[in-house]
Enzyme design. Structure first.
Site, PDB file in Angstrom:
ATOM      1  N   GLU A 263       9.325 -15.704  -8.094  1.00 21.04           N
ATOM      2  CA  GLU A 263       8.329 -14.823  -7.483  1.00 21.04           C
ATOM      3  C   GLU A 263       8.813 -14.365  -6.113  1.00 21.04           C
ATOM      4  O   GLU A 263       9.273 -15.193  -5.326  1.00 21.04           O
ATOM      5  CB  GLU A 263       6.987 -15.559  -7.352  1.00 21.04           C
ATOM      6  CG  GLU A 263       6.393 -15.971  -8.699  1.00 21.04           C
ATOM      7  CD  GLU A 263       5.044 -16.678  -8.580  1.00 21.04           C
ATOM      8  OE1 GLU A 263       4.549 -16.843  -7.446  1.00 21.04           O
ATOM      9  OE2 GLU A 263       4.494 -17.057  -9.625  1.00 21.04           O
ATOM     10  N   HIS A 282       0.310 -13.393  -9.089  1.00 21.55           N
ATOM     11  CA  HIS A 282      -0.160 -14.741  -8.751  1.00 21.55           C
ATOM     12  C   HIS A 282      -1.510 -14.692  -8.024  1.00 21.55           C
ATOM     13  O   HIS A 282      -1.679 -15.282  -6.946  1.00 21.55           O
ATOM     14  CB  HIS A 282       0.872 -15.469  -7.904  1.00 21.55           C
ATOM     15  CG  HIS A 282       0.789 -16.969  -8.024  1.00 21.55           C
ATOM     16  ND1 HIS A 282       1.888 -17.779  -8.114  1.00 21.55           N
ATOM     17  CD2 HIS A 282      -0.286 -17.805  -8.086  1.00 21.55           C
ATOM     18  CE1 HIS A 282       1.511 -19.043  -8.195  1.00 21.55           C
ATOM     19  NE2 HIS A 282       0.187 -19.086  -8.183  1.00 21.55           N
TER      20      HIS A 282
END
Length: 312
Positions: A263, A282
């Site tokens: 990420e 997220h």
């Protein structure tokens, strides 16, 4: 006592800490590790979300650290054994964002089943894609398979049952004789059976050596044709290349992914160009309401831990 907050937190909760402690709040510190580490030299508490890597190097820079507050529930960014060895208490915000995650699961499932909410531009332009969008599916009567049946999984089950969804679950940490199954009306199911029977599979397990790549080529192949996969748990649980291949092949009906092995996602990811896919950054557990709950809970518990330590 000094508190350092390295990621975003509700301002009201920050203010309650500032009223009692020397509090340094900079939500971008997570991206400035070289500045963060020296700030921790005199800190008694650190508050983070999922991006700050609380590793041995950070702990060595914070010899006075007594408590770490996690604005969320996953602890894979925190070296918990190293914290324990140093006498540092790690406090997750267990339960405070469960409602947000449960709603994300059901909301994305319904959007994927209907596949009608990404064509607004065509409708506005007068193309009227009614025929193309008339084969969506309803969630009522479907089977939802939950892999992991802790607090978030149980709340997701309750909300789903209210929509007429049949719920089954697999959790090796919960005995088949546990009263939780009877209390929730959810059937304990072996993993292979769950994958084969579920119209929607949702993940609610932590990332561990046992769960890494739990959903791989073989697991995806066991899923029903046209089934949906939702991962709001942790990146690394799903083999992303295998999932992209299953979507491109048409074996799965769609997927919603909120967490990733790396990420942010790298440009040109295997997911590029897939229409039957919802990708979010997220945020499944992050809403205005959940941020208030999570922040207030962590502020309260971190303050209590520091007060307790001061009295010893």
């Amino acid at each position: 006592m000094k508190i350092v907050i390295a990621e975003f937190m509700d301002e009201v909760a920050v203010a309650t800490l500032r009223a009692r402690f020397d509090t340094r709040y900079e939500p971008t510190l997570v991206d400035r590790r070289a500045e963060l580490l020296p700030l921790l030299a005199g800190a008694s508490a650190l508050i983070v979300r999922n991006r700050t890597q609380v590793d041995v190097a950070l702990l060595e820079a914070a010899p006075g650290l007594r408590v770490i507050g996690r604005l969320g529930v996953g602890l894979d960014n925190i070296d918990v054994p190293a914290c324990t060895a140093r006498g540092i208490t790690v406090i997750p915000a267990t339960g405070a964002n469960a409602g947000a995650v449960a709603e994300y699961v059901l909301g994305t499932a319904m959007a994927l089943l209907r596949m009608a909410y990404t064509r607004s531009a065509e409708t506005a332009a007068g193309e009227w894609p009614r025929a193309a969008l008339s084969s969506g599916r309803e969630i009522a009567g479907k089977t939802l398979g939950l892999i992991g049946f802790g607090g978030i999984g149980q709340l997701t089950a309750r909300l789903a049952q209210g929509l007429g969804v049949n719920v089954i679950a697999h959790d090796p940490m919960i005995d088949d004789a546990s009263p939780v199954w009877q209390r929730t009306g959810v059937v304990a199911t072996p993993l292979a059976v769950l994958l084969a029977q579920s119209d929607i599979v949702s993940l609610h397990v932590p990332l561990t050596t046992q769960t890494r790549n739990l959903i791989d080529h073989a697991a995806l192949a066991r899923m029903k044709p046209g089934a949906l996969l939702i991962n709001s748990a942790r990146g690394g649980i799903v083999d992303e290349a295998a999932l992209a291949a299953a979507l491109r092949a048409g074996h799965l009906g769609g997927a919603a992914i909120d967490v990733y092995d790396e990420e942010p996602l790298v440009a040109g990811t295997a997911f590029a160009g897939l229409a039957n896919l919802i990708l979010t950054p997220h945020i499944a557990g992050v809403t205005l309401e959940s941020n208030v709950r999570v922040s207030a809970l962590i502020a309260e518990r971190v303050a209590a831990q520091l007060q307790s330590a001061a009295l010893k």
